[in-house]
Design an enzyme around this catalytic site. Structure first.
Site, PDB file in Angstrom:
ATOM      1  N   CYS A 120     -15.672 -46.856  -9.214  1.00 58.65           N
ATOM      2  CA  CYS A 120     -17.203 -47.118  -9.865  1.00 58.65           C
ATOM      3  C   CYS A 120     -17.152 -46.990 -11.322  1.00 58.65           C
ATOM      4  CB  CYS A 120     -18.076 -46.164  -9.247  1.00 58.65           C
ATOM      5  SG  CYS A 120     -19.670 -46.053  -9.742  1.00 58.65           S
ATOM      6  N   LYS A 145     -35.015 -44.927  -3.770  1.00 59.26           N
ATOM      7  CA  LYS A 145     -33.825 -45.761  -3.285  1.00 59.26           C
ATOM      8  C   LYS A 145     -32.962 -44.786  -2.524  1.00 59.26           C
ATOM      9  CE  LYS A 145     -30.529 -46.348  -6.510  1.00 59.26           C
ATOM     10  NZ  LYS A 145     -29.229 -45.924  -5.895  1.00 59.26           N
ATOM     11  N   ARG A 154     -15.458 -41.298  -7.828  1.00 60.90           N
ATOM     12  CA  ARG A 154     -16.256 -41.402  -6.543  1.00 60.90           C
ATOM     13  C   ARG A 154     -15.173 -41.398  -5.314  1.00 60.90           C
ATOM     14  NH1 ARG A 154     -22.248 -43.623  -6.190  1.00 60.90           N
ATOM     15  NH2 ARG A 154     -22.907 -42.590  -7.920  1.00 60.90           N
TER      16      ARG A 154
HETATM   17  C1  UD1 Z   1     -25.644 -39.374  -4.996  1.00 63.43           C
HETATM   18  C2  UD1 Z   1     -26.661 -40.394  -5.542  1.00 63.43           C
HETATM   19  C3  UD1 Z   1     -26.220 -40.732  -6.794  1.00 63.43           C
HETATM   20  C4  UD1 Z   1     -26.436 -39.299  -7.613  1.00 63.43           C
HETATM   21  C5  UD1 Z   1     -25.346 -38.366  -7.087  1.00 63.43           C
HETATM   22  C6  UD1 Z   1     -25.331 -37.171  -7.426  1.00 63.43           C
HETATM   23  C7  UD1 Z   1     -27.191 -41.862  -3.498  1.00 63.43           C
HETATM   24  C8  UD1 Z   1     -27.029 -43.236  -2.709  1.00 63.43           C
HETATM   25  N1  UD1 Z   1     -26.500 -41.701  -4.652  1.00 63.43           N
HETATM   26  O1  UD1 Z   1     -24.479 -40.009  -4.747  1.00 63.43           O
HETATM   27  O2  UD1 Z   1     -27.247 -41.336  -7.544  1.00 63.43           O
HETATM   28  O3  UD1 Z   1     -25.923 -39.437  -8.770  1.00 63.43           O
HETATM   29  O4  UD1 Z   1     -25.793 -38.253  -5.599  1.00 63.43           O
HETATM   30  O5  UD1 Z   1     -26.687 -36.510  -7.575  1.00 63.43           O
HETATM   31  O6  UD1 Z   1     -28.016 -41.053  -3.065  1.00 63.43           O
HETATM   32  N2  UD1 Z   1     -17.245 -36.171  -4.572  1.00 63.43           N
HETATM   33  C9  UD1 Z   1     -15.964 -36.044  -4.479  1.00 63.43           C
HETATM   34  N3  UD1 Z   1     -15.472 -36.337  -3.222  1.00 63.43           N
HETATM   35  C10 UD1 Z   1     -16.323 -36.875  -2.176  1.00 63.43           C
HETATM   36  C11 UD1 Z   1     -17.578 -36.940  -2.606  1.00 63.43           C
HETATM   37  C12 UD1 Z   1     -17.962 -36.522  -3.570  1.00 63.43           C
HETATM   38  O7  UD1 Z   1     -15.081 -35.529  -5.287  1.00 63.43           O
HETATM   39  O8  UD1 Z   1     -15.900 -36.972  -1.017  1.00 63.43           O
HETATM   40  C13 UD1 Z   1     -17.665 -35.993  -6.031  1.00 63.43           C
HETATM   41  C14 UD1 Z   1     -18.023 -37.280  -6.706  1.00 63.43           C
HETATM   42  O9  UD1 Z   1     -16.918 -38.055  -7.227  1.00 63.43           O
HETATM   43  C15 UD1 Z   1     -18.923 -36.581  -7.778  1.00 63.43           C
HETATM   44  C16 UD1 Z   1     -19.545 -35.566  -7.166  1.00 63.43           C
HETATM   45  O10 UD1 Z   1     -18.789 -35.114  -6.214  1.00 63.43           O
HETATM   46  O11 UD1 Z   1     -18.245 -36.167  -8.950  1.00 63.43           O
HETATM   47  C17 UD1 Z   1     -20.854 -35.862  -6.696  1.00 63.43           C
HETATM   48  O12 UD1 Z   1     -20.929 -36.656  -5.698  1.00 63.43           O
HETATM   49  P1  UD1 Z   1     -22.002 -36.986  -4.672  1.00 63.43           P
HETATM   50  O13 UD1 Z   1     -23.119 -35.820  -4.609  1.00 63.43           O
HETATM   51  O14 UD1 Z   1     -21.154 -37.124  -3.241  1.00 63.43           O
HETATM   52  O15 UD1 Z   1     -22.969 -38.192  -4.836  1.00 63.43           O
HETATM   53  P2  UD1 Z   1     -23.353 -39.258  -4.207  1.00 63.43           P
HETATM   54  O16 UD1 Z   1     -23.607 -39.117  -2.739  1.00 63.43           O
HETATM   55  O17 UD1 Z   1     -22.110 -40.316  -4.171  1.00 63.43           O
END
Ligand code: UD1
Length: 418
Positions: A116, A22, A121
């Site tokens: 979330c 996914k 997030r």
């Molecule tokens: C993706 C996955 C999710 C997985 C996560 C971590 C998809 C669709 N989802 O989510 O299933 O759990 O990777 O492996 O691929 N963060 C910030 N600022 C931002 C972006 C992220 O602080 O602008 C933080 C988030 O809150 C979180 C951490 O970084 O604590 C990891 O997030 P990220 O790697 O971005 O995960 P996703 O892409 O949302």
């Protein structure tokens, strides 16, 4: 209303194939916007999250239609409609579609995806990265308005190796003049898959899977057929279930290197793991051994998306385990449901102490998020007696048919619709 009914306590035996990932298919659908030609995504999983992304693409005036398991997306015409909160609320990771819309149209409008169940997030890394490419971004009453008319390639230093931000910025750079460099990029296999997909459309991305990704923009991308990678988290979920119930199962169609962080920890529980080609076999009996310290982190470390399933398995361990969640601040909500089944878990902030008990007992529990829901199914499979898992629609966001898969392995599990 639907619920999953499980009569637990049976070991699992047999063979199972995993679905397409996914988390690889979602950004690939978003990246279809980069070309005006049709793209066929082979073996695309039928999941609620995929449907939510299809809805977003259609909302932008593009064509997206399943033919069996193949999804055709054609973004010949795009309308710059605001992607409203009805759509972003269903799929919080939809923010990464900004990069492809901007690369293709130089403008984009999307409602803030909001919070979330598993954490806040934030999207600051996405925004800062796009600003490094000279995108002007304003928040107009919750709608993120992006003006990329002066957008150009550049160097982006990510403060944290975010998966979604890396994907967003790879797509943003794909059609820009010159070279865009992402420093401290995420290294997850899904990033490598997205790069392979964009390159299959004629893109020029190198370094995916490493910390520095280089994207040389091209004038135009073309259509292609592409089969995304297997779902490493689904594979891990089945393996963790066998470690919890005991049994002997071969999980087929996986990339074993993608799940090394999972299989190495399963070995610590006493499970025997053998790899042959694209199949991973697990044999487990008796109670799992505890894992003294299980810590989630970015790839190739132990994935946060496997933390709940491992916690469910460790509730039956022959000792105490400590789980540290480093990625999301609120990812232990499901443990309250495990307590109803007789688990002994104490949570403080991002740490859970799991004191193994000899047996769990069946109970009525409620899934509150995707992986937490999968954890409840694993616990129910391992528990003595009947459990009812309510709100399985959360689980359906990531697993095509969790109950038929486990039924195939000998579990007494079925879905009931009232
Ligand atoms: C993706 C996955 C999710 C997985 C996560 C971590 C998809 C669709 N989802 O989510 O299933 O759990 O990777 O492996 O691929 N963060 C910030 N600022 C931002 C972006 C992220 O602080 O602008 C933080 C988030 O809150 C979180 C951490 O970084 O604590 C990891 O997030 P990220 O790697 O971005 O995960 P996703 O892409 O949302």
């Amino acid at each position: 209303m639907q619920k999953i009914i499980v009569d637990g306590g049976l070991p699992l035996y047999g063979e199972i194939s995993v679905q397409t990932a996914k988390n690889a298919a979602l950004p690939i659908i978003a990246a279809c916007i980069l070309t005006d030609e049709p793209v066929v995504i082979e073996n695309c999983p039928h999941l609620n999250d995929i449907n939510a992304m299809i809805d977003i693409v259609r909302h932008l005036g593009c064509f997206a239609q399943f033919d069996g398991d193949d999804l055709t997306v054609c973004c010949k015409d795009i309308s710059l409609n605001v992607i409203n909160s009805d759509l972003t609320g269903k799929l919080r990771s939809s923010i990464f579609i900004l990069g492809s819309i901007l690369s293709r149209c130089r403008r984009a409008y999307i409602s803030h995806p909001g919070g979330c169940e598993i954490g806040l997030r934030p999207i600051d890394l996405h925004i800062a990265g796009l600003k490094s490419l000279s995108v002007k971004i304003e928040d107009d009453c919750g709608v993120i308005c992006c003006d990329g008319l002066e957008m150009h390639s550049g160097v982006i230093n990510l403060d944290f190796a975010s998966v979604g931000a890396t994907e967003n910025l790879m797509m943003a750079g794909a059609l820009l003049d010159g070279e865009t460099v992402i420093v401290n990029a995420a290294r997850e296999p899904e990033i490598v898959d997205l790069a392979a997909f964009i390159n299959a459309m004629g893109g020029k991305i190198t370094g995916a899977g490493e910390s520095i990704i280089r994207i040389v923009g091209v004038k135009k991308l073309h259509g292609c057929r592409y089969r995304p990678m297997p779902d490493r988290i689904c594979a891990g979920t089945y393996l963790a279930a066998v470690a919890a119930t005991g049994g002997n199962v071969t999980v087929k169609d996986v990339v074993p290197e993608h799940i090394l962080g999972i299989t190495e920890r399963l070995k610590k529980t006493g499970a025997r793991i053998s790899v042959r080609g694209s199949s991973v076999r697990i044999t487990a009996d008796g109670r799992p051994r505890p894992i003294h310290k299980l810590e989630t982190n970015v790839y190739p470390a132990f994935p946060t998306d496997m933390q709940p399933q491992f916690c469910a398995m460790l509730t039956r361990a022959s000792g105490s385990s400590v789980i540290i969640e480093n990625l999301f601040e609120n990812r232990f909500g499901y443990t309250n449901e495990l307590l109803r089944m007789g688990a002994a878990i104490t949570v403080k902030d991002r740490i859970a102490v799991v004191n193994g008990v000899p047996t769990l007992h069946g109970a009525a529990v409620r899934a509150c998020d995707l992986r937490g829901g999968a954890a409840l199914v694993i616990a129910a499979l391992a528990a003595e007696g009947r459990s009812v898992v309510y709100c399985p629609e959360h689980i359906d966001r990531g697993y095509e048919h969790i109950e038929t898969d486990f039924a195939l392995l000998g579990a007494k599990i079925r879905r009931v619709t009232e």
